[in-house]
Design an enzyme around this catalytic site. Sequence first.
Site, PDB file in Angstrom:
ATOM      1  N   LYS B  78      40.945  48.089  43.172  1.00  0.00           N
ATOM      2  CA  LYS B  78      41.189  47.280  41.955  1.00  0.00           C
ATOM      3  C   LYS B  78      40.030  46.717  41.441  1.00  0.00           C
ATOM      4  O   LYS B  78      39.605  45.797  42.349  1.00  0.00           O
ATOM      5  CB  LYS B  78      42.715  46.491  41.833  1.00  0.00           C
ATOM      6  N   SER B 158      49.843  45.069  36.000  1.00  0.00           N
ATOM      7  CA  SER B 158      48.635  45.210  35.723  1.00  0.00           C
ATOM      8  C   SER B 158      47.959  46.526  36.448  1.00  0.00           C
ATOM      9  O   SER B 158      46.886  46.745  36.295  1.00  0.00           O
ATOM     10  CB  SER B 158      47.784  43.975  35.891  1.00  0.00           C
ATOM     11  N   SER B 182      53.101  42.890  39.082  1.00  0.00           N
ATOM     12  CA  SER B 182      51.727  43.990  38.796  1.00  0.00           C
ATOM     13  C   SER B 182      51.460  44.851  40.078  1.00  0.00           C
ATOM     14  O   SER B 182      50.607  45.700  39.660  1.00  0.00           O
ATOM     15  CB  SER B 182      50.635  43.038  38.693  1.00  0.00           C
TER      16      SER B 182
END
Lengths: 95, 488
Positions: B78, B158, B182
């Site tokens: 990420k 997210s 998330s």
Amino acid sequence: MSVDQKTVKRVARLARLKVTAADVPRLAGELNAILGFIEQLNEVDVANVEPMTSVVTMKMKMRKDEVTDGHYSQKIVANAPAQDDDFFMVPKVVE
Amino acid sequence: MTNLTALTIAAARDGLRSKKFSALELTDAYLAAMEKARVLNAYIVETPEKARDMAKTSDARLAAGQGGALEGIPLGIKDLFATEGVHTQACSHVLDGFKPRYESTVTSNLWRDGAVMLGKLNMDEFAMGSSNETSYYGNVINPWKRTNSNAALVPGGSSGGSAAAVAAHICAAATATDTGGSIRQPAAFTGTVGIKPTYGRCSRWGIVAFASSLDQAGPIARDVRDAAIMLKSMASVDQRDTTSVDLPVPNYEAAIGRPIKGLRVGIPKEYRVDGMPTEIDALWSKGAEWLKAQGAEIVEISLPHTKYALPAYYIVAPAEASSNLARYDGVRYGLRVPGDDIVDMYENSRAAGFGREVQRRILIGTYVLSAGYYDAYYVRAQKVRTLIKNDFDKAWEKVDVVLTPATPSPAFAPGEITDPVQMYLNDIFTVTVNMAGLPGISVPAGLSADGLPLGLQLIGKPFGEETLFQAAAAIETAAGGYTAPQWW
């Protein structure tokens, strides 16, 4: 509590966010919607409740006060938009 | 040769050890799959050269009979994790060009164990979003589509890039982070497994901060076993994060397959929210039945402050974010937009650099922390947080684990939800877990009427991750796995 356009401008100034005059009414509306949602917390009886300061009960760790890291200022300024001689460069702030 | 990208971490690990294929072959298979899947926009940066170099090192170690727990396993990272010399921008314009000179603790742990980096994954800007629509680098497309429909869907957020990449088999697993849901919400939207461990289990050092008292790193993986293998490597105590906890990291994988006979599973009545789709309710009941059939005891419990978790979160998280994001001022890194004086430069840089959702949260956070409002908002929210935690403490007297739906709906279409508060409601089942600092895992449990994956969430006691893997594996055994049909 309701946020007016003057408050939006004041808060934006505090947050160092430039907002255009055209954006202010939209932002006021959005902030009021979120604050309206948050408002329901007023139903909760929080008398004699301690605020949560840590999610896991643990003692703050202490370590010896000594230098363990450093001496690489070039690495620190390497990502700056403007730098000179290991300093961050900013617009003139003192006349 | 078999389709190498179809292998789980556990299967790839066995294949590498028994020299059925090399780490380089495995990495090359993923690099080729990534190229084909660019339409998903899951990766914002691919690092093929680095990946091949790391894979070659892994092959040398494997040949010498050495190698760590993730030796040669290709992962996606990420964009919130600092990776030395590689694009790290939290998918924000404000961090333009930022290449850290250091490596986050979590990714360092993964490389120590032999993992290979394929690239950086798309995400909502600064991890603020539930649909991956706030990224400066554009939307991520969910590999899943509704039956008989070609319409694109969001992967959740997210960690939308992480979830989409895992579901599309363009990485073996991915790192992710979870501040209000998330990891678990995008895992549920993509038929993958995501675990947010107990606050303090993974070091936050080198992870771009959003809300420091809520942020935790965790993996998204294809199945429960892979998630366990990933978390074992990611977790550690770290001198650079004083909130990281000094407890040994168990061998989570060993918990998989342990019988759940006698496990007490709590069903919180407050999670039966108004307007919950019947298919979510049915999935939840089915999950409880599966656990019961394997010997677990189902117990009705009450978590009375559940409905206040989300409003309290929308004070605490923006407040902490407004403080954490104060550092982006055009001086030390990233974007600088000139102005008449230094304050004008700050304001221009921040206005140009932050997207709408991030600006909204900075403003809310600044407002609730501003003079005269601190007690009415932030302190009150932190008190409500104590009440939420107390609810769970009471529940743990009666149960070992709590079962809930992961999300109130399956994946939706981009642009479908435009009202910020409506978007926030996506996290209604996950956010309490962050507020109380507890571990939570999302595991695929079925498909919606129109063919989209749905997830169940298990919530554990502090540092009860082993119980979560044990119970999640029991659900997985009953539910089976779900793979998105490849259309790209």
